[in-house]
Write a protein that holds these residues in place. Structure first.
Motif, PDB file in Angstrom:
ATOM      1  N   GLU A 273     -33.145 -60.275  20.492  1.00 48.38           N
ATOM      2  CA  GLU A 273     -33.081 -61.330  21.510  1.00 48.38           C
ATOM      3  C   GLU A 273     -34.239 -61.230  22.506  1.00 48.38           C
ATOM      4  O   GLU A 273     -34.807 -62.240  22.920  1.00 48.38           O
ATOM      5  CB  GLU A 273     -31.757 -61.239  22.273  1.00 48.38           C
ATOM      6  CG  GLU A 273     -30.535 -61.695  21.487  1.00 48.38           C
ATOM      7  CD  GLU A 273     -30.477 -63.200  21.321  1.00 48.38           C
ATOM      8  OE1 GLU A 273     -31.144 -63.921  22.097  1.00 48.38           O
ATOM      9  OE2 GLU A 273     -29.779 -63.666  20.402  1.00 48.38           O
ATOM     10  N   LEU A 274     -34.570 -59.999  22.895  1.00 47.77           N
ATOM     11  CA  LEU A 274     -35.603 -59.804  23.905  1.00 47.77           C
ATOM     12  C   LEU A 274     -36.996 -59.654  23.315  1.00 47.77           C
ATOM     13  O   LEU A 274     -37.976 -59.622  24.048  1.00 47.77           O
ATOM     14  CB  LEU A 274     -35.272 -58.575  24.757  1.00 47.77           C
ATOM     15  CG  LEU A 274     -33.972 -58.640  25.555  1.00 47.77           C
ATOM     16  CD1 LEU A 274     -33.802 -57.394  26.411  1.00 47.77           C
ATOM     17  CD2 LEU A 274     -33.928 -59.873  26.439  1.00 47.77           C
ATOM     18  N   GLY A 275     -37.083 -59.545  21.999  1.00 53.59           N
ATOM     19  CA  GLY A 275     -38.395 -59.530  21.360  1.00 53.59           C
ATOM     20  C   GLY A 275     -39.134 -58.222  21.414  1.00 53.59           C
ATOM     21  O   GLY A 275     -40.364 -58.210  21.379  1.00 53.59           O
ATOM     22  N   TYR A 276     -38.424 -57.087  21.490  1.00 61.01           N
ATOM     23  CA  TYR A 276     -39.111 -55.792  21.444  1.00 61.01           C
ATOM     24  C   TYR A 276     -38.672 -55.023  20.204  1.00 61.01           C
ATOM     25  O   TYR A 276     -37.655 -55.346  19.566  1.00 61.01           O
ATOM     26  CB  TYR A 276     -38.838 -54.976  22.713  1.00 61.01           C
ATOM     27  CG  TYR A 276     -37.399 -54.545  22.920  1.00 61.01           C
ATOM     28  CD1 TYR A 276     -36.881 -53.402  22.292  1.00 61.01           C
ATOM     29  CD2 TYR A 276     -36.550 -55.254  23.761  1.00 61.01           C
ATOM     30  CE1 TYR A 276     -35.573 -52.993  22.481  1.00 61.01           C
ATOM     31  CE2 TYR A 276     -35.233 -54.861  23.961  1.00 61.01           C
ATOM     32  CZ  TYR A 276     -34.751 -53.735  23.319  1.00 61.01           C
ATOM     33  OH  TYR A 276     -33.450 -53.333  23.505  1.00 61.01           O
ATOM     34  N   GLU A 277     -39.443 -53.998  19.849  1.00 58.96           N
ATOM     35  CA  GLU A 277     -39.133 -53.203  18.666  1.00 58.96           C
ATOM     36  C   GLU A 277     -37.893 -52.345  18.910  1.00 58.96           C
ATOM     37  O   GLU A 277     -37.783 -51.670  19.933  1.00 58.96           O
ATOM     38  CB  GLU A 277     -40.321 -52.312  18.297  1.00 58.96           C
ATOM     39  CG  GLU A 277     -40.115 -51.542  16.999  1.00 58.96           C
ATOM     40  CD  GLU A 277     -41.318 -50.690  16.641  1.00 58.96           C
ATOM     41  OE1 GLU A 277     -41.221 -49.899  15.680  1.00 58.96           O
ATOM     42  OE2 GLU A 277     -42.359 -50.818  17.329  1.00 58.96           O
ATOM     43  N   TYR A 278     -36.971 -52.377  17.966  1.00 55.50           N
ATOM     44  CA  TYR A 278     -35.722 -51.609  18.080  1.00 55.50           C
ATOM     45  C   TYR A 278     -36.023 -50.113  18.112  1.00 55.50           C
ATOM     46  O   TYR A 278     -36.700 -49.582  17.249  1.00 55.50           O
ATOM     47  CB  TYR A 278     -34.822 -51.942  16.897  1.00 55.50           C
ATOM     48  CG  TYR A 278     -33.556 -51.114  16.806  1.00 55.50           C
ATOM     49  CD1 TYR A 278     -32.549 -51.241  17.754  1.00 55.50           C
ATOM     50  CD2 TYR A 278     -33.372 -50.219  15.752  1.00 55.50           C
ATOM     51  CE1 TYR A 278     -31.380 -50.506  17.671  1.00 55.50           C
ATOM     52  CE2 TYR A 278     -32.209 -49.474  15.660  1.00 55.50           C
ATOM     53  CZ  TYR A 278     -31.218 -49.609  16.611  1.00 55.50           C
ATOM     54  OH  TYR A 278     -30.053 -48.871  16.522  1.00 55.50           O
ATOM     55  N   LYS A 279     -35.516 -49.428  19.158  1.00 51.72           N
ATOM     56  CA  LYS A 279     -35.753 -47.996  19.323  1.00 51.72           C
ATOM     57  C   LYS A 279     -34.457 -47.204  19.422  1.00 51.72           C
ATOM     58  O   LYS A 279     -34.448 -46.090  19.937  1.00 51.72           O
ATOM     59  CB  LYS A 279     -36.591 -47.755  20.582  1.00 51.72           C
ATOM     60  CG  LYS A 279     -38.015 -48.309  20.513  1.00 51.72           C
ATOM     61  CD  LYS A 279     -38.857 -47.541  19.515  1.00 51.72           C
ATOM     62  CE  LYS A 279     -40.289 -48.040  19.504  1.00 51.72           C
ATOM     63  NZ  LYS A 279     -41.125 -47.271  18.540  1.00 51.72           N
TER      64      LYS A 279
END
Length: 309
Positions: A273-279
């Motif tokens: 949703e927020l457009g960052y890489e899953y960490k």
């Protein structure tokens, strides 16, 4: 707007609550509650919408209310103290949010104040979907939609209704450039001890950042688009939202869901949703993902500056 599939729909009205007298008054407007799931199979969120129907649809003062609910975040509970009608509370477990509704399906002819079998079947299905949007429907849960309406003239004791959570929009608006704060949390190894976004980037810092953006800035325009429906796209309105208890409560609800929803992969959904890489899951995953995104953006910005020299 994401496409959804309707799972359940029934007639219900809203209830207004008077804190001094602790009395809830049913509003006359006819309405409908619709529960839907998002067509993205990886999204376990439930769409809970109340909207006016009939003549009330043409009343500009009556607004549609749209809630996006995490699994196991809420319950649909009958108001046991209601003696003049059939009322339910949408009760959020992670906060004090309470939204009261009164059933407008056909009543029991012998006692219009008693919950009907249809009410109970609807409630069972609502609670199943609040637990798991993919909950299977069976004969016991199936509630055919009766016809007809009822009127309710007197109030019932209840709890204070909540304002619109607008949770998805709120969580998206949290992604502001807080590089120093986020870097500090990840570099010091404190990410695992962060319980809330405000522990990293306070509400006051968010307000200060929004206040500092010049008019016409792309980020400011983006934040305007995330304001609730009906709110003017002005800096004053934006700051009112950021300072509101509803925003703070929405962030708290989101953080609670993120901390407790690792078993259903909430962190992966938020990253998308927020457009960052899953960490990873939980608050550590959110902080590391945002920090990496900010580092990447800073690096690209610096490279662009160098290319211009």
């Amino acid at each position: 707007m994401e496409e959804t599939t309707t799972l359940l729909s029934f007639k219900a009205g809203r209830v207004d609550f008077n804190p001094p007298s602790k009395t809830a008054y049913p509003l006359e407007a006819k309405g409908r509650i619709t529960l839907s799931r998002y067509n993205d199979e990886e999204t376990p969120l439930l769409s809970f919408v109340w909207e006016p129907r009939g003549p009330s649809k043409n009343d500009p003062a009556i607004k549609t209310e749209d809630f996006t609910i995490f699994p196991k975040e809420a319950e649909w509970v009958p108001v046991s103290t209601c003696s003049t009608g059939r009322a339910y509370v949408l009760k959020f477990n992670s906060s004090s949010q309470r939204i009261i509704f009164w059933m407008q399906e056909s009543p029991d002819p012998s006692n219009s104040s008693t919950l009907t079998e249809s009410d109970k079947k609807i409630a069972k299905r609502v609670n199943a979907l609040l637990q798991d949007v993919h909950a299977p429907e069976n004969d016991e849960d199936d509630a055919a939609e009766p016809t007809g309406d009822i009127e309710m003239s007197e109030g019932a004791n209840g709890t204070s209704p909540a304002q619109d959570p607008q949770l998805v929009n709120l969580l998206r608006s949290i992604t502001v450039p807080a590089a120093d704060s986020v870097y500090g949390a990840t570099n010091s190894g404190d990410a695992s001890r962060v319980l809330n976004i405000f522990d990293v980037y306070s509400q006051n810092e968010m307000i200060a950042y929004a206040s500092s953006l010049p008019e016409g800035h792309p980020t400011l325009a983006c934040l305007y688009e995330l304001l609730p429906e009906g709110v003017s796209h002005t800096r004053s309105e934006l700051l009112d939202v950021l300072q509101s208890p509803q925003f703070s409560q929405g962030v708290d609800t989101f953080c609670t869901a993120l901390r407790t929803g690792s078993d259903i992969g909430i962190g992966r959904i938020v990253a998308r949703e927020l457009g960052y890489e899953y960490k990873g899951e939980g608050m550590p995953g959110l902080i590391r993902g945002l920090a990496e995104q900010l580092r990447t953006e800073d690096s690209e910005s610096n490279k662009a500056d160098d290319d211009m020299l």
